[in-house]
Design a protein around this motif. Structure first.
Motif, PDB file in Angstrom:
ATOM      1  N   THR A  13       0.835  -1.205   0.000  1.00  0.00           N
ATOM      2  CA  THR A  13       0.000   0.000   0.000  1.00  0.00           C
ATOM      3  C   THR A  13       0.866   1.249   0.000  1.00  0.00           C
ATOM      4  N   SER A  26      -6.470   0.911  -4.952  1.00  0.00           N
ATOM      5  CA  SER A  26      -7.629   0.020  -4.842  1.00  0.00           C
ATOM      6  C   SER A  26      -7.198  -1.312  -4.254  1.00  0.00           C
ATOM      7  N   ALA A  27      -8.166  -2.107  -3.862  1.00  0.00           N
ATOM      8  CA  ALA A  27      -7.858  -3.426  -3.314  1.00  0.00           C
ATOM      9  C   ALA A  27      -7.114  -4.272  -4.343  1.00  0.00           C
ATOM     10  N   GLN A  38      -6.835 -10.658  -3.808  1.00  0.00           N
ATOM     11  CA  GLN A  38      -7.527  -9.424  -3.464  1.00  0.00           C
ATOM     12  C   GLN A  38      -8.424  -9.577  -2.233  1.00  0.00           C
ATOM     13  N   VAL A  41      -7.261  -8.459   1.308  1.00  0.00           N
ATOM     14  CA  VAL A  41      -7.344  -7.067   1.759  1.00  0.00           C
ATOM     15  C   VAL A  41      -8.500  -6.924   2.740  1.00  0.00           C
ATOM     16  N   PHE A  42      -9.647  -7.460   2.376  1.00  0.00           N
ATOM     17  CA  PHE A  42     -10.843  -7.323   3.210  1.00  0.00           C
ATOM     18  C   PHE A  42     -10.800  -8.258   4.413  1.00  0.00           C
ATOM     19  N   VAL A  48     -10.778  -0.835   2.121  1.00  0.00           N
ATOM     20  CA  VAL A  48      -9.594  -0.171   1.585  1.00  0.00           C
ATOM     21  C   VAL A  48      -9.218   1.026   2.453  1.00  0.00           C
TER      22      VAL A  48
END
Length: 208
Positions: A13, A26-27, A38, A41-42, A48
């Motif tokens: 990041t 973005s993710a 991806q 990330v969550f 994000v």
């Protein structure tokens, strides 16, 4: 030690912000830079915005720790300005000044990022305050100066200089030179004899 997935995402990041800007953070972009799925990330951060906030604090803490030894070696105000020059140059060359610019630009539209950016800057302010407390402790200024306020003033001025240098490098150099001269002047004031010191105390205590 092998980096965890969370650490990879934080470091990725920071790279994305510095190299591509906050609009590209973005993710998918971050996950690609980290070399992970991806969805992670969550899983690790929830959103994000939360990833950006965590990366901001992580980046600030990492940079403060990397520069702590240089600040620990400071014993005078001119040395503090000189250390700041070197830290500024190394942070600029590593892309961290560009990162700071992206964080400050994105903070108004990202509430969580705004709080995290302030928290990251507070880490630097705390380091500067620690140096000032040590440097000013044996001087007449220790009881006359608001050290926490001075630490914030110095830190915010260097943030401004870091961003200003991008549009006017010569002007930034001139500003650093002025800070050098001011630090030297303050050093002279801290080396006054007893009579001059008492006069300075009386003068400063009469301030409105």
């Amino acid at each position: 030690m092998t980096a965890t997935t969370r650490d990879k995402l934080l470091d990725a990041t920071i790279r994305v912000l510095a190299e591509q800007g906050i609009a590209k953070a973005s993710a998918r972009t971050v996950a690609t830079a980290a070399g992970v799925n991806q969805a992670l990330v969550f899983y690790h951060f929830g959103s994000v915005d939360e990833l950006l906030a965590a990366a901001c604090e992580h980046g600030a803490r990492t940079r403060v720790e990397a520069n702590r030894a240089a600040l620990d070696a400071v014993t005078t105000l001119p040395q503090l300005v000189e250390a700041a020059r070197h830290i500024h140059a190394s942070e600029r060359d590593a892309g961290h000044v560009a990162l700071l610019g992206q964080l400050l630009a994105g903070a108004p539209s990202h509430p969580s990022l705004s709080a995290a950016t302030a928290a990251g800057l507070s880490l630097w302010i705390a380091e500067v305050e620690r140096v000032l407390q040590r440097v000013l402790a044996p001087t007449v200024l220790a009881e006359l100066v608001d050290v926490p306020g001075l630490a914030r003033a110095i830190s915010s001025s260097f943030v401004g200089l870091e961003l200003y240098e991008g549009v006017d490098p010569d002007g930034a150099d001139q500003a650093f030179a002025s800070l050098d001269a001011l630090a030297a002047l303050i050093t002279v004031l801290t080396e006054l004899g007893p009579i001059e010191e008492r006069a300075l105390r009386r003068k400063l205590r009469r301030r409105p």
